[in-house]
Design a protein around this motif. Structure first.
Motif, short mmCIF file in Angstrom:
data_model
loop_
_atom_site.label_atom_id
_atom_site.label_comp_id
_atom_site.label_asym_id
_atom_site.label_seq_id
_atom_site.Cartn_x
_atom_site.Cartn_y
_atom_site.Cartn_z
N TYR A 479 -34.56 -10.29 -7.59
CA TYR A 479 -34.65 -11.06 -6.19
C TYR A 479 -34.84 -10.24 -5.16
O TYR A 479 -35.42 -10.44 -4.15
CB TYR A 479 -33.12 -12.06 -6.11
CG TYR A 479 -32.84 -13.48 -4.67
CD1 TYR A 479 -32.83 -14.25 -5.05
CD2 TYR A 479 -32.73 -12.21 -3.52
CE1 TYR A 479 -33.49 -15.17 -4.35
CE2 TYR A 479 -32.97 -13.06 -2.63
CZ TYR A 479 -33.40 -14.84 -2.33
OH TYR A 479 -32.76 -16.10 -2.43
N TYR A 482 -37.91 -9.41 -4.97
CA TYR A 482 -38.76 -9.98 -4.66
C TYR A 482 -39.03 -10.72 -3.01
O TYR A 482 -40.47 -10.56 -2.55
CB TYR A 482 -38.43 -11.69 -5.54
CG TYR A 482 -39.41 -13.31 -4.34
CD1 TYR A 482 -40.46 -13.38 -4.48
CD2 TYR A 482 -38.81 -13.86 -3.71
CE1 TYR A 482 -40.83 -14.67 -4.28
CE2 TYR A 482 -39.41 -14.74 -3.22
CZ TYR A 482 -40.39 -15.23 -3.47
OH TYR A 482 -41.72 -16.15 -3.03
N ASN A 565 -45.75 -11.52 1.16
CA ASN A 565 -45.58 -11.64 0.78
C ASN A 565 -45.52 -11.79 -0.89
O ASN A 565 -45.41 -10.84 -1.81
CB ASN A 565 -43.71 -12.81 0.77
CG ASN A 565 -43.18 -11.49 -0.40
OD1 ASN A 565 -42.55 -10.67 -0.70
ND2 ASN A 565 -42.19 -12.56 -0.85
N THR A 566 -47.18 -12.76 -1.16
CA THR A 566 -47.15 -13.05 -2.09
C THR A 566 -48.28 -12.27 -2.82
O THR A 566 -48.64 -11.34 -3.95
CB THR A 566 -47.80 -14.09 -2.44
OG1 THR A 566 -47.30 -15.28 -2.29
CG2 THR A 566 -48.89 -14.46 -3.51
N ILE A 569 -46.55 -8.75 -3.66
CA ILE A 569 -46.39 -8.81 -4.91
C ILE A 569 -46.75 -8.73 -5.96
O ILE A 569 -47.15 -7.20 -6.85
CB ILE A 569 -45.19 -10.19 -5.55
CG1 ILE A 569 -44.47 -10.20 -4.48
CG2 ILE A 569 -45.10 -10.15 -7.00
CD1 ILE A 569 -43.25 -11.11 -4.59
N TYR A 602 -42.61 -5.36 -11.12
CA TYR A 602 -42.56 -6.50 -10.01
C TYR A 602 -42.61 -7.72 -10.71
O TYR A 602 -42.83 -7.76 -12.03
CB TYR A 602 -44.31 -6.14 -9.29
CG TYR A 602 -43.78 -5.41 -8.51
CD1 TYR A 602 -43.60 -5.24 -6.95
CD2 TYR A 602 -43.79 -3.74 -8.91
CE1 TYR A 602 -43.37 -3.77 -6.14
CE2 TYR A 602 -43.99 -2.60 -8.37
CZ TYR A 602 -43.33 -3.18 -6.36
OH TYR A 602 -43.85 -2.08 -4.83
N PRO A 603 -42.46 -8.87 -9.94
CA PRO A 603 -42.37 -9.99 -10.93
C PRO A 603 -43.94 -10.16 -10.83
O PRO A 603 -45.19 -10.36 -9.69
CB PRO A 603 -42.62 -11.25 -9.50
CG PRO A 603 -41.25 -9.96 -8.31
CD PRO A 603 -42.22 -9.12 -9.06
N GLN A 605 -48.12 -11.88 -11.09
CA GLN A 605 -48.50 -12.92 -9.22
C GLN A 605 -49.79 -12.63 -9.73
O GLN A 605 -50.18 -11.59 -10.15
CB GLN A 605 -47.96 -12.26 -8.45
CG GLN A 605 -48.13 -12.90 -7.14
CD GLN A 605 -48.11 -14.33 -6.39
OE1 GLN A 605 -47.49 -14.13 -7.15
NE2 GLN A 605 -48.54 -14.94 -6.93
#
Length: 1192
Positions: A479, A482, A565-566, A569, A602-603, A605
């Motif tokens: 979290y 993110y 933010n997208t 990431i 990292y997540p 994406q």
């Protein structure tokens, strides 16, 4: 955790699922199949392909042989020979293939759709898989008959008329046209009755027998061979209805030959005459072969493929690992659909929609039953405590209901319970949900309990080392990654971060803690670290600019921030430095042409949209870019802090954090090497080092002291070091256990400082703790297994954890504990050296407690994995109670201050702790009366209009004036002072119980006089003027009097009394204790806390008596004069009964009041109740049975 990755290297996620999560059901790979979620069109196509494949590969051949056998009575072999010998040869076996393909292309799909849709519906209704298979076969078979009757008629006609004159050129199409032209469309459906019955019974049998073999006989565990075996048995079992098929073929044969078809019974009778029962089973052999073949294709293959038809629900069958048990059908759910699991309906998206609906219905149903029931006040309180509260609190750890949803759920139950408890439904919610400490009813609130449950869970997870703890840490770290902020996200205002995840428990905790002024700190939170001291997280900078531009034309929208933010990431950049090269923003990263090469996690994406990239460029340019891709600052690398360990003891102590020095005590700053040389020698030689200590808590202030001494020197007391300090903590909640543990921690800090500066941390000594507190010794015993045995919500867990951490710094020591006789223990035996050390530490702790040292708040220890702060004050015990007080207490506090006109300072002078202690001992019925009287919500004539709904309490008076006839308005607390009250002249009697309490509890003489004088003046409506006591009087008593004058003496009678009264009595008990002989103690009830509770009890007794007298006059038709007359009669009757002789029996003894005066001061109804009880007791204990008498 490392700064480059939020997943620890030693965490094996796969291992979690291999070694056990209670929430996961292990499944064997071969027998457990997930059924695919297929559309209806796909199923029709698949069904058609399967049926046509079964016909082309053998189904049509078997159907031709079966029809020839049934129509001609030939054997299967003879029929096959005759078919092949006709012109066309072996290909004659495929005669009628076009019609069969038409039939199969439609019939297969229709069967599969109808069959699987029916099975799905039956399973949803809770039926077994066997019943679902039976019903699916019936419906699928009936649906097939609509297609099979015409095609079967054409097939039979072509078969029986083949090579006959006039039929040489017949085809399925020409034959169908001929039948329609002569008979109409209905001519194609000759034999539909037998066909429908045959198909329904045929496929229901096949499906049922196949499912029985797969599940009950467990053949499915054998994989493909088991499925095929189940299909064969199902196909053979379906041949029991061959007579129906025989009639269908004969009926369609006659129709094809131009003969009028008979009835179903007619064909059965004809065949029975020809060959009996066997005649009805002609063709059963080829039909059995055909049934097996079709079952394999139409039942087994779909099971293997996992075909299912429902668009919204798919079926998953799970079988416990390595157990030969029937499969369990698990319902497939949509992302927002919650299924009840362990009592909670959780959706995969985190939505609470279904759980909210279920809890709303549950509470509404419970409230309906409460509202229509005839229950007492006590039963209403019990229902709230043992039924409603556990049921509604249970799921809250897993829900994120909004405040509005919480209110919707609980309102019906609150409105149902309040009247049953004796309250009005319009009672202010600040009182209804407020804590009992301030005189609240303390009904639970879902908002508070839900937040408390989540914080409970968070603290437990962070403070333990379980699998769930690791999972929670990873979730929080993910979290954090993110969100992209530089400091921990819980330290940021959530309203500034528009892209936080929805339906997330973490988001819920973040939002609610900020809303209510709650902070969460942990030394184990993962936060990414930059190599530069003046670096900034990219999203921090973007949010900073967005806040600055809010309300201007250049503002950054929420969508723009989320899109930035997208991209951040996707690019795998976190800090500004991650996209800076030679002092400028890397243009390839800025234009999203290249991702940063990093090993950080990292997540996932995908490549961002053009709109997201545009928003990213705009946001980054606004936050960081100056001129030609410059950043406007020079990034400065952090200086590495090399660890310099001081070799001088005092230098080392001074280098420690302030809280360490404070716990060690000021005396530690004066220790020299000479003072500690004996301890150093003992550590070097691995000998036993003994630690004595004690703590003291009084009036919300704690202190501790400790002594470290080599074990051999206990008697001589040489070579020891001693220190003490005020114990850190919250004055409202500090415990004696905390002071005891803090003395242990101070000693450990001191020993570690000595060991480090002497280079003997590897000592093999034994640390022996000699204390008189059993719980502190138990905790010392568990330091080696602290993280597995310690309760994460234990009182003063923070000190316990720090003790365990410091002990770990000594890798080779042994920790032991031993109880020592305490300074307060009884006994006449001689004091041992160990006991003397304990007495010394108690005395030293007392000195520090009575000193002017400032009492600090609890510190944030290095070992603290989860610290909750309410209003900036760390919570160290009673978390739930403190949270309720923090969330609901403030509302009730404001309500009381508004009603009484008190300031915050005046409110804080009230002894709310004593009121809470008293309220917890009061029976429910009386508790209701006290609460209503305290808050002015009792029935008065002035407020009568507000209580229309409770007609049994309706006043008989239409006026708002006092029912006693004094002419004044009957306002909230008028009944306490009214000089026309029937008991206004009986003040002396009213005070009799209070006087008896003063005598029993040895109340300080001057305080007795002041309290009796002020209460009497209040009850007699005398004017109260400030009273200046004599100079020799204890100033605390003067302060108590002054504070109560400000608070009000009517409030004193309602239980709201100054804290100073308890303080005065504590001094009195200390004086009495000092006059006792050695090793003697005061009686157990001689405690200031007990006195303050009893003072509230007796004063509220007076108030409630006056209130009941008021009600008895106000709510009846009699006048005050008539009430006084009846009451005088009752008093005379009581005096007469008490004067009579009576048996010496416990039944009478229990009814005799503390004083006769207190009984005679009660309301009329209570007097009548007493008279009735006494008379009944006397009649029951007849003189003929009991001969021992006594007189008053």
């Amino acid at each position: 955790m490392s700064s480059s990755s939020y997943i620890s290297n030693d965490v094996n996620v796969d291992k979690w699922y291999d070694q056990g999560c209670d929430e996961l059901l292990k499944c064997s790979s071969s027998p457990s199949k997930q059924v695919q979620n297929c559309s209806i069109l796909k199923n029709i196509i698949r069904g058609a392909v399967l049926r046509v494949a079964s016909d082309l590969s053998g189904g049509t051949v078997l159907e031709n042989i079966k029809c020839r056998v049934t129509a001609t009575s030939q054997s299967p072999i003879q029929a096959c020979k005759d078919i092949i010998e006709q012109p066309g040869g072996i290909w004659n076996l495929w005669t009628g293939t076009p019609s069969r393909m038409i039939e199969g292309s439609l019939m297969g799909g229709i069967f599969l759709v109808a069959n699987q849709a029916t099975k799905a519906q039956i399973l949803r209704m809770g039926a077994s898989p066997n019943l679902a298979a039976l019903c699916g076969g019936i419906v699928g078979g009936v649906a097939q008959s609509v297609i099979m009757t015409p095609t079967g008629l054409l097939f039979t006609s072509l078969n029986v008329n083949k090579s006959k004159p006039g039929h040489e050129n017949d085809t399925a199409i020409s034959l169908a046209k001929d039948i329609v032209s002569k008979q109409g469309v209905q001519g194609l459906f000759v034999g539909i009755g037998p066909m429908a019955v045959r198909q329904a019974s045929n496929w229901s049998s096949r499906s049922l027998f196949t499912e029985l073999c797969r599940t009950n006989l467990q053949l499915s565990r054998f994989g493909l061979m088991g499925e095929i075996g189940s299909g064969i048995i199902g196909g053979l079992g379906s041949c029991w209805n061959t007579p129906i098929e025989t009639v269908r073929v004969l009926m369609q044969r006659d129709y094809s030959l131009g003969v009028e078809p008979k009835t179903f019974g007619g064909y059965v009778e004809e065949e029975m005459k020809k060959g009996g029962v066997p005649a009805l089973f002609r063709g059963v052999t080829p039909r059995a072969c055909q049934a097996v073949w079709q079952t394999v294709f139409m039942v087994v293959v779909p099971n293997l493929l996992g075909v299912y038809i429902d668009e919204n629900e798919a079926q998953i069958e799970l079988q416990p690992h390595n157990l030969l048990l029937a499969k369990e059908v698990i319902k497939r759910l949509g992302p927002h659909e919650g299924e009840k699991y362990l009592g909670v309906r959780n959706a995969i998206s985190g939505s609470n929609r279904d759980e909210f609906k279920a809890r709303k219905e549950q509470v509404a149903d419970m409230a309906g039953r409460v509202a229509t029931s005839n229950i007492t006040r006590q039963q209403a309180y019990m229902i709230h405590s043992i039924q409603y509260k556990p049921a509604i609190v249970y799921p809250l750890q897993h829900t994120t209901f909004t405040d509005k949803q919480c209110k919707t759920i609980q309102t019906p139950m609150v409105n149902a319970l309040l009247p049953k408890m004796g309250f009005n439904r319009h009672m202010p919610r600040a009182v209804v949900f407020g804590p009992s400490r301030y005189g609240g009813i303390e009904l639970i609130t879902l908002e508070t309990e839900q937040l408390a449950s989540h914080l409970d869970s968070l603290v437990k997870d962070l403070r333990t080392t379980t699998l769930q703890s690791e999972e929670r840490s990873i979730v929080l770290a993910a979290y954090q990654r993110y969100m992209g902020c530089g400091k921990h996200f819980l330290e940021n205002d959530p309203s500034d971060w528009p892209y936080k995840p929805v339906n997330s428990k973490t988001t819920y905790i973040w939002s609610m803690t900020w809303k209510h002024g709650i902070s969460i700190r942990s030394s184990h939170f993962w936060v990414p670290q930059s190599s530069f001291s003046n670096d900034e997280a990219i999203m921090d900078g973007i949010v900073r600019v967005a806040k600055a531009r809010r309300g201007t034309a250049q503002h950054l929208s929420d969508d723009c921030i989320a899109n930035a933010n997208t991209v951040q990431i996707y690019l795998r950049v976190h800090f500004l430095s991650d996209m800076v090269v030679n002092g400028k923003i890397d243009e390839e990263i800025f234009r999203v042409e290249r991702r940063r090469d990093t090993s950080e996690v990292y997540p996932q994406q995908e490549y961002p949209s053009a709109k997201a990239i545009s928003d990213w460029k705009r946001a980054v340019r606004a936050a960081f870019i100056y001129g030609d891709m410059g950043i406007g600052i020079d990034l400065t690398e952090r200086e590495s802090n090399g660890e310099n360990i001081a070799t001088d003891l005092q230098e080392y102590i001074q280098s420690q954090p302030h809280y360490v020095r404070q716990i060690m005590g000021q005396q530690s700053e004066g220790w020299s090497k000479e003072d500690t040389q004996e301890i150093v020698k003992a550590l070097q030689e691995g000998r036993v080092v003994t630690i004595f200590g004690d703590g003291s808590v009084k009036e919300g202030r704690g202190s501790h002291a400790y002594r470290i001494i080599p074990h051999e020197d206990i008697e001589q007391q040489k070579g020891s070091i001693t220190a003490g300090a005020v114990t850190n903590g919250d004055s409202r909640w500090i415990t004696s256990l905390r002071t005891e543990q803090m003395s242990q921690l101070g000693a450990l800090y001191a020993l570690y400082a000595i060991a480090v500066t002497s280079g003997i941390v590897e000592t093999t000594s034994t640390f022996l703790f000699r204390y008189d507190n059993q719980e502190s010794l138990r905790r010392i015993k568990l330091v080696e297994t602290f993280y597995t045995d310690a309760s994460p919500l234990a009182t003063d867990h923070d000190v316990w954890a720090e003790i365990a951490r410091v002990c770990e710094q000594f890798p080779n020591i042994t920790v032991e504990e031993s109880w020592v006789k305490g300074h307060q223990d009884d006994g006449d035996e001689e004091i041992t050296p160990e006991a003397q050390h304990n007495i010394d530490m108690d005395a030293l702790a007392e000195q520090h407690r009575e000193s002017t040292e400032v009492m600090p708040l609890p510190p944030f220890f290095v070992s603290e994995k989860a610290q909750i702060l309410l209003g900036g004050i760390p919570v160290t015990q009673g978390f739930h109670q403190q949270l309720r007080l923090h969330l609901q207490g403030e509302k009730l506090q404001k309500y009381i201050m508004g009603k009484t006109g008190w300031s915050q300072h005046q409110f804080d002078t009230v002894n709310w702790e004593a009121l809470e202690r008293y309220m917890k001992t009061v029976a429910p019925g009386k508790r209701t009366n006290i609460i209503k009287a305290q808050h002015g919500w009792h029935h008065t004539c002035e407020r009568d209009a507000m209580f229309k709904e409770t007609s049994d309490f309706q006043s008989k008076h239409t006026s708002t004036l006092c029912p006693f006839g004094c002419g004044e308005s009957d306002y909230r607390w008028h009944f306490l002072r009214c000089d026309k009250s029937p008991i206004a002249a009986e003040v002396t009697r009213e005070l009799s119980k209070l006087k008896a309490m003063f005598k029993r509890y040895k109340v300080q003489r001057e305080m007795q006089s002041i309290l009796l004088q002020r209460i009497k003046a209040t009850l007699q409506r005398q004017r109260l003027t400030p009273m200046q006591l004599h100079d020799s009087t204890d100033p605390v008593l003067q302060a108590a009097l002054d504070e109560q004058d400000v608070l009000g003496w009517d409030q004193f009678l309602l239980g709201r009394q100054s804290k100073r009264w308890e303080e005065v009595q504590q001094k009195e008990y200390s004086r009495l204790a000092s006059q006792l002989p050695k090793n003697s103690k005061l009686p157990a009830h001689y405690k200031a806390t007990v006195f303050s509770k009893m003072l509230i009890q007796e004063s509220t007794y007076i108030a409630l008596n006056r209130w009941q007298v008021h009600n008895e006059v106000a709510h009846t038709a009699i006048t005050a004069k008539e009430y006084i007359r009846d009451r005088d009669k009752a008093k005379k009757k009581i005096q007469k009964l008490l004067a009579e002789s009576r048996p010496d029996h416990i039944a009478f003894t229990r009814q005799i009041p503390v004083t006769t005066e207190s009984l005679l001061s009660q309301p009329l109804d209570r007097m009548r109740d007493w008279i009735a009880t006494w008379t009944a007791t006397k009649a029951y204990l007849a003189p003929s049975l009991i001969t021992t008498y006594t007189t008053t």
